[in-house]
Design a protein around this motif. Structure first.
Motif, PDB file in Angstrom:
ATOM      1  N   ALA A   1       0.914  -1.346  -0.029  1.00 61.78           N
ATOM      2  CA  ALA A   1       0.314  -0.193  -0.215  1.00 61.78           C
ATOM      3  C   ALA A   1       1.063   1.202  -0.238  1.00 61.78           C
ATOM      4  N   SER A   2       2.220   0.548  -0.550  1.00 64.86           N
ATOM      5  CA  SER A   2       2.938   2.945  -1.041  1.00 64.86           C
ATOM      6  C   SER A   2       3.570   2.704   0.449  1.00 64.86           C
ATOM      7  N   SER A   3       3.971   2.430   1.567  1.00 62.81           N
ATOM      8  CA  SER A   3       4.117   2.552   2.965  1.00 62.81           C
ATOM      9  C   SER A   3       5.463   2.676   3.001  1.00 62.81           C
ATOM     10  N   SER A   4       6.708   1.890   2.301  1.00 62.26           N
ATOM     11  CA  SER A   4       7.483   1.523   2.595  1.00 62.26           C
ATOM     12  C   SER A   4       8.368   2.829   1.755  1.00 62.26           C
ATOM     13  N   ALA A   5       9.367   3.440   2.617  1.00 69.25           N
ATOM     14  CA  ALA A   5       9.994   4.447   1.298  1.00 69.25           C
ATOM     15  C   ALA A   5      11.178   3.346   0.967  1.00 69.25           C
TER      16      ALA A   5
ATOM     17  N   PHE B   1       9.259  10.747   3.706  1.00 68.94           N
ATOM     18  CA  PHE B   1       9.262   9.923   2.201  1.00 68.94           C
ATOM     19  C   PHE B   1       9.793  10.309   1.381  1.00 68.94           C
ATOM     20  N   ALA B   2       9.879  10.846   1.120  1.00 66.33           N
ATOM     21  CA  ALA B   2      11.088  11.903  -0.067  1.00 66.33           C
ATOM     22  C   ALA B   2      12.174  12.172   0.310  1.00 66.33           C
ATOM     23  N   LEU B   3      12.509  12.641   1.276  1.00 64.92           N
ATOM     24  CA  LEU B   3      13.846  12.467   1.251  1.00 64.92           C
ATOM     25  C   LEU B   3      14.521  11.087   1.766  1.00 64.92           C
ATOM     26  N   ALA B   4      13.934   9.946   1.537  1.00 66.81           N
ATOM     27  CA  ALA B   4      14.231   8.758   2.152  1.00 66.81           C
ATOM     28  C   ALA B   4      14.011   8.178   0.986  1.00 66.81           C
ATOM     29  N   GLY B   5      13.538   8.687  -0.409  1.00 65.98           N
ATOM     30  CA  GLY B   5      13.913   8.445  -1.515  1.00 65.98           C
ATOM     31  C   GLY B   5      12.321   7.455  -2.083  1.00 65.98           C
TER      32      GLY B   5
END
Length: 377
Positions: free
Chosen positions: A222-226, A255-259
């Motif tokens: 569900a798009s939860s893991s960066a 999430f963005a900074l974690a790539g």
């Protein structure tokens, strides 16, 4: 100085012409001040029962506050509901922006420094169906994409049958690309239905081969893991649009900074309304990341009008037999709409130009469908 005097949460029910007997329920929030000002917002996709419950609870702490201190309200609600997803903030925040726009006689997009009057759209399909009608076959997806292209719509996003089968995804993607050629931008959203990471890689590589514009929410996390999506980026070239299901601008920034994504997905009705959306859009702009706003609505149009780092307005969810859009309640007394027929020959929809949200709610229709009304004073 104005003070918030009353907040009303009105619940209403309606049916859609294409779904006889199916009763839909939504709510509208109205904020009134002691000196006669008023602002309202009726959520579409975000009008969930738990969001309404949060709105009613949040409203009790806002009586007596200055309605123009939106940042103060935003921070107060974020803190008071830190144990929840805070989805109730959006309706209150947008009603306050509507109130301010009406007070000063300008649109919300004008208050935000908006620079667009028309927004390029992408057609975002409903999911496929096994029963006859609508998107009931691979061929129908290709037909619908072609008809959207003929109507001037520049981009098309596939929501498939959600059967978790990479072959299904790739068959639809291939048929659509073959039909519309290279001039139409295409996107694919399995909606977290793919069963494994390697399934996501397989469909992602097909996106690469077919020249897709982005690849969205591929598999079952569900798009939860960066971390997982950063790994996926190492296997494919197509940009990822992720974070639809992460709530709040701080978490999405992390999430963005974690790539975890190449393009940030923001849902204005779930991510803090206009205030939360603009905070996140400006953050992403600062780090060279583009954003996309999830689903459609008057609030979305005003935000997009003022966001430089975005491409398309999501016309979702649409299908070829063009029934009433299930995400848009039939509560507008003007020409506002989010269906294929509302798109101009230039492939765009307008940003409402009137004061505040710039739309006219059909008060009689809302009142006739009323099932509950809560007033907080």
């Amino acid at each position: 100085m104005s003070r918030i005097d009353r907040i009303t949460v009105q619940t209403y029910r309606y049916t859609l012409d294409n779904l006889p007997g199916a009763k839909m329920e939504r709510f509208i929030v109205t904020i009134d001040t002691d000196d006669g000002l008023s602002g309202s917002y009726a959520p579409h996709f975000g009008a969930t029962a738990h969001a309404k419950a949060q709105v009613q609870e949040m409203a009790r702490g806002l009586i007596g506050m200055d309605p123009e201190q939106r940042e103060r309200v935003f921070e107060r609600l974020k803190l008071s509901h830190r144990h929840y997803d805070k989805s109730g903030i959006a309706a209150i925040d947008t009603a306050l922006w509507d109130l301010a726009g009406k007070k000063y006689g300008v649109s919300i997009s004008r208050l935000l420094g908006g620079f667009r009057e028309r927004l390029p759209v992408y057609a975002s399909t409903t999911s496929g169906q096994r029963a006859a009608g609508g998107l009931d076959s691979v061929q129908r997806y290709a037909d619908f994409a072609e008809s959207c292209q003929a109507a001037g719509i520049p981009a098309f996003k596939i929501h498939s049958f959600f059967d978790g089968n990479p072959k299904t995804e790739i068959a639809i993607m291939s048929a659509v690309r073959e039909r519309v050629g290279q001039d139409m931008k295409l996107m694919n959203d399995p909606a977290s239905s793919l069963k494994s990471f390697m399934d996501a890689v397989e469909v992602g590589r097909a996106c690469d081969d077919l020249g897709f514009f982005w690849y969205e929410d591929p598999y079952r996390d569900a798009s939860s893991s960066a971390v997982a999506h950063k790994r996926l980026r190492g296997f494919i070239r197509t940009p990822l649009l992720i974070a639809e299901h992460i709530r709040g601008f701080e978490q999405k920034a992390d999430f963005a900074l974690a790539g975890g994504t190449d393009i940030m997905h923001i849902d204005p009705e779930l991510d803090g309304g206009i205030t939360g959306t603009m905070k996140l859009a400006h953050f992403c702009d600062a780090i060279g990341m583009e954003v996309q706003l999830h689903t459609a609505g008057p609030m979305h149009r005003h935000c997009m009008a003022a966001i430089a780092n975005t491409h398309f307005y999501e016309l979702g969810l649409v299908r070829p037999d063009n029934p009433a859009n299930p995400l848009q309640p039939p509560i507008y007394a003007d020409d506002y709409g989010d269906e294929v027929g509302n798109v101009g020959e230039d492939g765009c929809v307008p940003v409402p130009a009137g004061p505040g949200l710039g739309v006219t709610y059909d008060v009689d229709r809302i009142n006739s469908g009323e099932v509950d009304r809560v007033e907080i004073r």
